[in-house]
Scaffold this active site. Structure first.
Site, PDB file in Angstrom:
ATOM      1  N   GLU A  61       1.249  64.138 -17.582  1.00  0.00           N
ATOM      2  CA  GLU A  61      -0.049  63.562 -17.975  1.00  0.00           C
ATOM      3  C   GLU A  61      -1.224  64.402 -17.496  1.00  0.00           C
ATOM      4  O   GLU A  61      -2.189  64.622 -18.223  1.00  0.00           O
ATOM      5  CB  GLU A  61      -0.187  62.126 -17.458  1.00  0.00           C
ATOM      6  CG  GLU A  61       0.588  61.090 -18.257  1.00  0.00           C
ATOM      7  CD  GLU A  61       2.059  61.026 -17.896  1.00  0.00           C
ATOM      8  OE1 GLU A  61       2.471  61.734 -16.948  1.00  0.00           O
ATOM      9  OE2 GLU A  61       2.815  60.278 -18.541  1.00  0.00           O
ATOM     10  N   HIS A 130       3.186  49.178 -14.481  1.00  0.00           N
ATOM     11  CA  HIS A 130       3.001  49.527 -15.895  1.00  0.00           C
ATOM     12  C   HIS A 130       2.029  48.585 -16.614  1.00  0.00           C
ATOM     13  O   HIS A 130       2.013  48.528 -17.830  1.00  0.00           O
ATOM     14  CB  HIS A 130       4.356  49.500 -16.627  1.00  0.00           C
ATOM     15  CG  HIS A 130       5.237  50.665 -16.299  1.00  0.00           C
ATOM     16  ND1 HIS A 130       5.507  51.043 -15.015  1.00  0.00           N
ATOM     17  CD2 HIS A 130       5.905  51.531 -17.092  1.00  0.00           C
ATOM     18  CE1 HIS A 130       6.316  52.087 -15.031  1.00  0.00           C
ATOM     19  NE2 HIS A 130       6.571  52.413 -16.282  1.00  0.00           N
TER      20      HIS A 130
END
Lengths: 327, 373
Positions: A61, A130
């Site tokens: 990322e 998450h």
């Protein structure tokens, strides 16, 4: 003319239309090409645009967001897909320390026209790591714009505006809304960043929200209407820059306000709106601004707990009744 | 045969002009024409003087924290010399010499470290990015710039500079992985100056070379004497050709030494031996070129005296220009926030008060009025 399509397809149309229109636009992220996106948002885009413009990246990322910033500095218009905004935390340095400051720190030399998009908030029993609602965490940073659409038509019109925008735009979607179907115009249109919308007019209390909880507000407004409380529901659509005028105009009429924000209460967009409404509507308010947030704990894993942790219609109804002295 | 060898690796270390004056004719002949070598040398001398003056400016309170470049002139200069001006230089803060060669006015560096953001407003035609002070972030930007150049069908490469310490950062590994796997023409130029503030190289990398880190990503790796400008140019030429023609990245480890402190906020005497510093002073990149040029009869004491006089003038003039720049207006800190300033920031700028947020601007008293009341 409109037709009914899913939120994810509205996003797909926005990206595809802008990529047809502007060669500089490209999409990159994990699984976006061969796999059509982890949530099938980029379905068919590899076939249409090829691997140069729909790019599968390593699971990295910080890498692909930092690289996209470099590409944006040279005038390309990257769309970065995070599978989830929760995964953006490992890319905090590029997205917070570089993208929103690039123009400023280069004395206007390097703009950063980048769109970073992905699922924000609880997706349904994904556990606390998450299920981040990043709006509270990131909205504090100047130099970027933050968009959080609740409906497919807004998702499309705002994403197109975001791609054309010259500044970095954080675009917050919701896994729980991707399959939501609604009417979307067939013809080309844009929705401006920074403009809220009155979703449901009302006279007794202003309900302000962003993203997925807008739907809970509309649900609550329906129930409260049966009790004789008429709520005006404002869909903020953009968090930064904030359209405080639309909110203030409504509160001056209803004299009550409840803010519904799925992030944690402390130092959140909800807190910011409450502060601004208190300052701007001090003489108009008949009670302090009510606030509904996610509980101040990590997102629970168990379904029952997660439902109760998030803002929901029941909790919103309770807050409106309390704020309007109808409890 | 149940066990077979699947990888054999070799790292070449390139040295052309060593500190004893030995010159490898086979590699070095024609690499840098004499007239260019004289110019390069002059740049290094001026850059070294600016560095010494900047240190004194900081000590006398005329400048903020400054990272000295002393001893590391050759790596970025050799790289800048080998690159085309349309190639990107994506630097951190020990590449002054290369940036000056590219054409960056010296006062820009001084202005920056004097604490003025505008020092980072690098003239667009220089194709250099703002100096990156966080460690390693610029390598990803370089990868993105090179990606964009390739996307647009341009034959440009991006060269990004960083120290040995930065090779421990995640961004280094992510950038290397990207560039190698997606065929992006980046030169990853590591100035291995042996020290990350007080942390020695062996704590960053326990392998015998930093260069071999590039192998793991499947890219070409080169290592050279970073204080030997010939060796730097030799490696850069290879890396640039590979990037331009084949879109392949290259990792270069230039072994050099930070003769000064990390920054003016540091005192390296507390953690490293004087003998080590003396050893590297003998390997100085500037003195070896001077001796080499003298041996080739293209340099003499009168030319040296002339150069030193010119360097004094150039540096004094740069300091004067830097100190003569007017302070920015306080309203200016709202400039360049967005392509177009959002309404709430306009209110903050016009009132110079954050307390104005959410209030009707027409009802806000001016800061002056509130001071009077």
């Amino acid at each position: 003319m409109t037709r009914t399509i899913e939120y994810r397809d509205a996003l797909n149309e926005a990206m595809s239309e802008e990529m047809r229109r502007d060669e500089r636009v490209f999409l990159l992220g994990e699984e976006v090409a061969e796999y059509d996106g982890a949530y099938k948002v980029s379905r068919g885009m590899l076939q249409e645009f090829g691997p140069k413009r729909v790019v599968d990246t390593p699971i990295s990322e910080s890498g692909f967001s930092g690289m996209a910033i470099g590409a944006a500095m040279l005038g390309l218009r990257p769309i970065v897909e995070f599978m989830s905004w929760s995964f953006s935390l490992v890319a905090a340095d590029p997205i917070l320390n570089n993208a929103p400051k690039m123009l400023y720190m280069s004395g206007g030399q390097f703009g950063c026209p980048i769109v970073i998009r992905g699922n924000d908030g609880a997706g349904g029993q994904l556990g606390s790591t998450h299920s981040w609602c990043v709006e509270g965490l990131y909205a504090n940073v100047p130099g970027m714009k933050m968009v959080i659409p609740a409906f497919p038509a807004d998702a499309k019109g705002l994403l197109k505006s975001a791609i054309r925008d010259d500044d970095p735009v954080f675009f917050l979607e919701s896994e729980r809304l991707l399959a939501y179907k609604d009417e979307v115009p067939e013809e080309e249109y844009l929705i401006p960043i920074g403009k809220a919308l009155v979703r449901r007019p009302g006279t007794d209390c202003t309900l302000v929200s962003f993203g997925r909880p807008v739907h809970f507000c509309l649900e609550a407004a329906e129930e409260l209407a049966r009790e004789g409380i008429s709520c005006e529901v404002i869909d903020g659509r953009t968090i930064r820059p904030l359209d405080i005028d639309t909110i203030v105009q409504s509160v001056k009429k209803t004299n009550y306000c409840v803010v519904v924000d799925q992030s944690w209460p402390f130092a959140s967009p909800g807190a910011e709106i409450a502060a601004q409404v208190h300052a701007a509507c001090f003489d108009d308010l008949d009670n302090a601004v009510g606030r509904v947030h996610s509980a101040d704990v990590p997102t629970p894993y168990a379904s029952e707990l997660e439902q109760e942790y998030l803002p929901n219609a029941r909790r919103i109804c309770e807050a409106v009744r309390a704020t309007t002295y109808n409890a | 045969m149940p066990i077979t060898k699947v990888l054999e690796a070799q790292i070449d270390h390139v040295s052309i002009l060593d500190e004893h004056g030995n010159f490898d004719e086979s590699l070095g002949k024609g690499l840098i024409p004499d007239e260019d070598l004289i110019k390069l040398y002059g740049h290094m001398v001026i850059c070294r003087l600016l560095d010494e003056v900047a240190f004194k400016l900081q000590r006398s309170g005329r400048m903020g924290t400054y990272p000295q470049n002393m001893g590391q002139e050759a790596p970025s200069l050799g790289a800048a010399y080998a690159l085309e001006t349309t190639d990107w230089m994506v630097t951190c803060y020990r590449e002054n010499c290369g940036l000056f060669w590219r054409g960056l006015p010296m006062e820009k560096i001084l202005q920056h470290w004097m604490g003025d953001e505008r020092g980072n407003d690098i003239p667009r035609e220089l194709h250099a990015t703002p100096i990156a002070v966080p460690i390693g972030t610029q390598m990803l930007h370089a990868t993105g710039l090179a990606w964009a150049a390739k996307y647009r069908g341009e034959k440009r490469v991006a060269c990004t500079f960083f120290g040995d310490g930065a090779t421990s950062e995640g961004d280094f590994h992510e950038a290397m992985n990207f560039a190698a796997n997606l065929d992006i023409p980046v030169v990853f130029f590591c100035q291995n100056n042996q020290w990350a503030i007080s942390v020695p190289g062996k704590i960053q990398c326990s392998a015998p070379t930093v260069a071999q880190r590039g192998f793991a990503y499947g890219m070409d790796c080169l290592r050279c004497d970073g204080n030997d400008i010939f060796a730097v140019v030799h490696c850069m030429n290879k890396a640039i050709a590979s990037g331009r023609d084949n879109k392949r990245p290259t990792f270069i480890e230039a072994v050099t030494y930070r003769l000064g402190d990390h920054t003016t906020a540091d005192d390296a005497r507390r953690y490293r031996d004087a003998e080590e510093v003396e050893l590297w002073k003998a390997r100085d990149p500037i003195t070896r070129i001077k001796a080499f040029m003298k041996s080739r009869k293209i340099w003499d004491d009168s030319k040296q005296a002339e150069l030193e006089e010119h360097a004094d003038e150039a540096v004094s003039a740069a300091v004067k220009r830097a100190e003569g720049i007017e302070a920015p207006n306080k309203e200016d800190f709202f400039n360049w926030m967005y392509a177009e300033l959002p309404e709430q920031l306009v209110v903050q700028r016009d009132t110079m008060r954050t307390s104005s947020i959410g209030q009707d601007p027409s009802q806000i008293e001016s800061p002056q009025a509130s001071q009077q009341s």
